[in-house]
Design an enzyme around this catalytic site. Structure first.
Site, PDB file in Angstrom:
ATOM      1  N   ASP A 217       2.568   6.392   4.599  1.00 51.62           N
ATOM      2  CA  ASP A 217       1.648   6.144   4.554  1.00 51.62           C
ATOM      3  C   ASP A 217       0.752   8.108   5.182  1.00 51.62           C
ATOM      4  O   ASP A 217      -0.391   8.690   4.906  1.00 51.62           O
ATOM      5  CB  ASP A 217       0.383   5.951   6.283  1.00 51.62           C
ATOM      6  CG  ASP A 217       0.188   4.187   5.246  1.00 51.62           C
ATOM      7  OD1 ASP A 217       0.024   4.814   4.003  1.00 51.62           O
ATOM      8  OD2 ASP A 217      -0.013   3.547   5.906  1.00 51.62           O
TER       9      ASP A 217
HETATM   10  C1  GLC Z   1       2.205   2.176   9.582  1.00 52.96           C
HETATM   11  C2  GLC Z   1       2.119   1.234   8.194  1.00 52.96           C
HETATM   12  C3  GLC Z   1       2.391   1.100   6.858  1.00 52.96           C
HETATM   13  C4  GLC Z   1       3.224   2.412   6.533  1.00 52.96           C
HETATM   14  C5  GLC Z   1       4.335   2.621   7.693  1.00 52.96           C
HETATM   15  C6  GLC Z   1       4.525   4.333   6.580  1.00 52.96           C
HETATM   16  O1  GLC Z   1       3.584   1.035  10.014  1.00 52.96           O
HETATM   17  O2  GLC Z   1       0.926   0.385   8.623  1.00 52.96           O
HETATM   18  O3  GLC Z   1       1.802   0.560   5.577  1.00 52.96           O
HETATM   19  O4  GLC Z   1       3.818   1.947   5.354  1.00 52.96           O
HETATM   20  O5  GLC Z   1       3.150   3.338   9.011  1.00 52.96           O
HETATM   21  O6  GLC Z   1       3.483   5.043   6.972  1.00 52.96           O
HETATM   22  C1  GLC Z   2      -0.953   7.305  11.150  1.00 53.20           C
HETATM   23  C2  GLC Z   2       0.398   6.746  11.246  1.00 53.20           C
HETATM   24  C3  GLC Z   2       1.100   5.749  10.201  1.00 53.20           C
HETATM   25  C4  GLC Z   2      -0.561   4.851   9.686  1.00 53.20           C
HETATM   26  C5  GLC Z   2      -1.422   5.060   9.394  1.00 53.20           C
HETATM   27  C6  GLC Z   2      -2.391   3.936   9.074  1.00 53.20           C
HETATM   28  O1  GLC Z   2      -0.957   8.064   9.867  1.00 53.20           O
HETATM   29  O2  GLC Z   2       0.936   7.657  10.820  1.00 53.20           O
HETATM   30  O3  GLC Z   2       2.596   5.541  10.393  1.00 53.20           O
HETATM   31  O4  GLC Z   2       0.857   4.017   9.028  1.00 53.20           O
HETATM   32  O5  GLC Z   2      -1.936   5.719  10.411  1.00 53.20           O
HETATM   33  O6  GLC Z   2      -3.515   4.622   8.633  1.00 53.20           O
END
Ligand code: GLC
Ligand code: GLC
Length: 814
Positions: free
Chosen positions: A487
């Site tokens: 993300d």
């Molecule tokens: C969080 C989110 C997931 C994403 C991950 C890596 O765990 O829930 O959807 O893939 O972060 O950014």
């Molecule tokens: C933030 C976190 C990531 C997560 C995302 C969800 O970017 O670092 O882990 O997946 O929020 O919105």
């Protein structure tokens, strides 16, 4: 240092010191009514949606830590001293403190001033309520005159509004008290058809419903004035902050025990029958009273607890293993499976780190979660799949999240995360492999919840795959969109304004930045889809998927390979990410783990090289970091990943969710030692001894462990709600132990450490109990199977159609 111990026999973790490095929580409820509860009774409850139907108030990130909970106070009415048997909130010295977190229940207690007290908290199956069974025993040699107090603080339902809209909320609070039951009915007079109640099994010496009356001015939960005075005031809340507190007097002879039951619950009335009498403003209590009466009866409460135990016995009984490693056994047999159920129920909404107001259910998260719980709750998995698919957009794209109460896509977040659609294929395929329920593909499912747009689920999968095909970038790799699995790799965001969301701000058209990770996922999903297509007799279609997969495989080798490892992506300028040419972020875990997991480069040494490089550059003693070197500054073209200081979260933290991809990848190359070694590095049970460093619960996975570039290397954060749960479960069970569900039956393909003499397992699969024993006779991973004593060809045991209930499988590894 350890703060407790595992009681595997009872499937409990027993915490023996209240001052854990962080609150160590558990979940209550597994259907519609839920709560989180910490080892000192902190936490809150909600019905279905942690934001919109929150029953009790909790103060996130407050001081002292973990404020707001299900608090019990005891007062010695002779000496006038009072304390909390769960330590918080009074934090008095206790002897024999223990918190037993079990499967869907928590028991907390201690002894103080010669009075032993324990409270068992749980949610009966099928009910929208929680029970607190408080037992108090007089361990003195003399008679004890005590008062016991319960207390909770009601949340005004919408947790977001509750924490922000004081000009209104200080005037809306309303309660009723009838027969000693406290009813919380804020907003019931207008559009709510639900209320909460808090009842007690014993005659009351008093109650309070107004917070000020109970706590007193400028006092906290650690020293309620009414408890100190030994007399609740029978206050009725009008506005301000409604609470519920009961007082019960106890006279206990030496050795005598008494039980008090408190019931906290949620109840709905039909709109036309909200009030009784109909033209009044009084809650109609006709249907709630019998429920309350039932659970105030100790025999019924105990029976409900027994049912809960049996429920977990049967769920966990679906897969039990016995290996030479106790940490593996404990996680597979108890805690990892349990955590998978919590991630299924909660997605990423409510934990000590997820405030319950921020996020709906993630499309990609929920699909991946299926991998970990589909064997325990196939019917609920089916429902979840159909709900998710119904939020899919006609383009094949997906809303990134949906809201559990409305089951609609979340417009605020929108879509454009180009990995999302593929996870639906992965999830559906896992479901069919487990259940053999091919009928799900013919279920008629809407697009974007639009009536009239219904198509078979299979059509959704076709569109999911095409979504990437129609969005290929300059190198022929899938365009990344807002982000892929990571993300925080936001290649079209270019955000220079504080407070903008990295996930939803998009400043570039997105026609250039490509993801090698999605390419790997495309290969995996494409193969799964081809297998589904050929089962449906769509031979040409299946062949076309496989040809797209083959093309993508070539593109990855050509444009996704950096010489010693897989590249991660191309940015908006067409520059490489995750390459030796980069100054920072030269190598990433995701593309290396996932491309190999998907089978790219297995034959020609590319996969082996990628895993060697992963080991060399990314592996640490606490797990595998996400990338190296970390980003030392903010990069406009990379987005959120570079917003974190080095070693945290996506910026080179050990993001435990993706470690199992490398674990599975190692098994695909036949490396059982390496796979199990990586598995053990992040296994929370194996980290129990380093509790002061790890800090999070030793019984569940955390999303992240700080990486080697962080000052707190080895410290975990964000426990419980993480894709780590499902992926680790899937990696250890299906790839290391190799008890693998396939479309054709149960495959047995262990890739275990060389030092293991073997293992045994019991697996209930499509109605048949398989007793599996594996015996090592050589160093390799070749397996020869006998089924019910007869040698068989191959290693897939097809499902039995003839009513067989038990089958024994013996495998010899050589
Ligand atoms: C969080 C989110 C997931 C994403 C991950 C890596 O765990 O829930 O959807 O893939 O972060 O950014
Ligand atoms: C933030 C976190 C990531 C997560 C995302 C969800 O970017 O670092 O882990 O997946 O929020 O919105």
């Amino acid at each position: 240092m350890k703060y407790g111990y595992f009681d595997d026999q009872n499937r409990e973790y027993v915490i023996t010191q209240p001052e854990t490095p962080l609150p160590w929580i558990n979940y209550l409820g597994c259907e519609a009514y839920f709560g989180i509860i910490s080892n000192t009774a902190g936490g809150y409850s909600f019905y279905r949606d942690a934001r919109l139907r929150r029953l009790t108030r909790y103060r996130y990130n407050n001081v002292p830590f973990d404020t707001g909970g299900r608090y019990v106070y005891l007062r010695d009415d002779d000496s006038k001293s009072f304390w909390s048997p769960s330590w918080q909130p009074t934090r008095h010295q206790l002897s024999g403190y223990s918190c037993r977190h079990g499967m869907g229940y928590t028991t907390i207690g201690s002894t103080a001033n010669g009075i032993e007290a324990h409270t068992r908290y749980f949610v009966p199956l099928g009910e929208n309520l929680e029970l607190w069974q408080l037992t108090v025993t007089n361990r003195r040699t003399t008679r004890a005159s005590l008062s016991a107090f319960s207390s909770i603080e009601f949340c005004l339902w919408d947790a977001q509004d509750d924490a922000t809209n004081f000009q209104r909320n200080f005037s809306t609070g309303q309660v009723e008290v009838e027969d000693g039951v406290i009813y919380h009915k804020t907003e019931y007079r207008e559009r709510r058809n639900h209320f909460a109640y808090f009842a007690c099994s014993e005659p009351l010496a008093g109650f309070d419903t107004q917070r000020d009356a109970f706590l007193g001015r400028y006092r906290g939960w650690d020293s309620p004035t009414a408890v100190a005075a030994g007399q609740l005031t029978n206050s009725i809340a009008h506005g301000w902050s409604p609470i519920g507190a009961h007082q019960v007097k106890l006279e206990l002879e030496p050795g005598e025990t008494k039980q008090i039951i408190f019931v906290l619950g949620y109840h709905e009335n039909p709109v036309a029958e909200k009030f009784d009498p109909p033209n009044s403003q009084i809650i109609n209590k006709k249907t709630v009273k019998p429920v309350i009466a039932k659970y105030l009866d100790p025999a019924k409460a105990d029976a409900a607890f027994e049912q809960l135990r049996q429920y977990w016995d049967s769920l966990l009984g679906i897969l039990q293993v016995s290996t030479p490693d106790p940490h593996t056994n404990r996680m597979v047999n108890i805690w990892n499976a349990y955590q998978c159920m919590a991630t299924f129920n909660m997605s990423r909404s409510a934990s000590f780190y997820e405030s319950g107001i921020g996020r709906g259910l993630g499309f990609r998260d929920s699909n991946q979660d299926l991998l970990g719980f589909v064997h325990m709750a196939p019917a609920r998995a089916r429902e979840r799949i159909l709900d998710l698919a119904a939020t899919q957009l006609p383009t094949g794209g997906a809303y990134h999240q949906y809201q559990p109460l409305t089951k609609r896509g979340n417009n605020d977040i929108g879509g454009g995360f180009n990995d999302d659609p593929h996870w639906l294929i992965v999830g559906v395929s896992a479901y069919i492999k487990e259940t053999g329920d091919w009928g799900i593909l013919d279920e008629s499912v809407q697009y974007d919840n639009e009536p009239g747009s219904e198509k078979p689920l299979y059509d959704h999968l076709q569109r999911s795959f095409r979504h990437s095909l129609e969005r290929l970038g300059p190198h022929g790799l899938p365009l990344i969109g807002r982000a892929d699995w990571n993300d925080c790799l936001n290649l079209n965001c270019f955000s220079d304004t504080p407070g903008q969301s990295f996930q939803t701000t998009t400043n570039k058209e997105g026609k250039v930045a490509e993801s090698v990770f999605i390419a790997g996922l495309f290969v995996l999903a494409g193969r799964e889809l081809a297998a589904l297509a050929s089962h449906r007799g769509l031979t040409a279609e299946a062949a076309s998927y496989l040809s797209e997969v083959a093309k993508m495989d070539l593109v990855v080798r050509k444009h996704g390979w950096d010489g010693e490892w897989f590249l991660r992506a191309y940015d908006d300028f067409g520059a490489k990410i995750g390459s030796k040419e980069c100054e920072e972020g030269k190598i990433y875990i995701e593309s290396n783990g996932f491309c190999v997991l998907a089978g790219i480069g297995l034959e020609d040494g590319m996969a082996a090289k990628a895993l060697d490089s992963t080991r060399k550059h990314l592996a640490t003693k606490h797990g595998i970091v996400l990338q190296q070197p970390p980003y030392s500054k903010y990069y406009l073209n990379l987005g959120e990943i570079s917003s974190y200081p080095p070693g945290y979260k996506e910026n080179a933290g050990i993001f435990c969710h993706n470690n199992p991809w490398v674990i599975i990848a190692e098994t695909r190359l036949g490396h059982g030692d390496e796979a199990h070694d990586y598995y053990s590095r992040i296994n929370p049970s194996a980290r129990e001894e380093i509790g002061d460093l790890h800090r999070c619960e030793p019984y569940v996975y955390a999303q992240m462990i700080a990486g080697k570039d962080a000052p707190s290397f080895g410290e975990a954060k964000n426990s419980w709600l993480t894709g780590t749960a499902a992926w680790n479960y899937y990696a250890i069970v299906q790839w290391i132990l190799g008890i693998r569900t396939t479309l054709g039956g149960l495959e047995i393909a262990p890739v275990i450490p060389k030092s293991w003499p073997g293992f045994t397992a019991t697996r209930v699969f499509r109605g048949v109990t398989y007793k599996i024993s594996i015996e090592r006779k050589g160093d390799g991973n070749r397996i020869a199977l006998t089924v019910d004593g007869k040698a068989v060809d191959g290693n897939v045991v097809a499902p039995y159609a003839n009513g067989r209930k038990e089958v024994s499988i013996h495998g010899i590894l050589s």
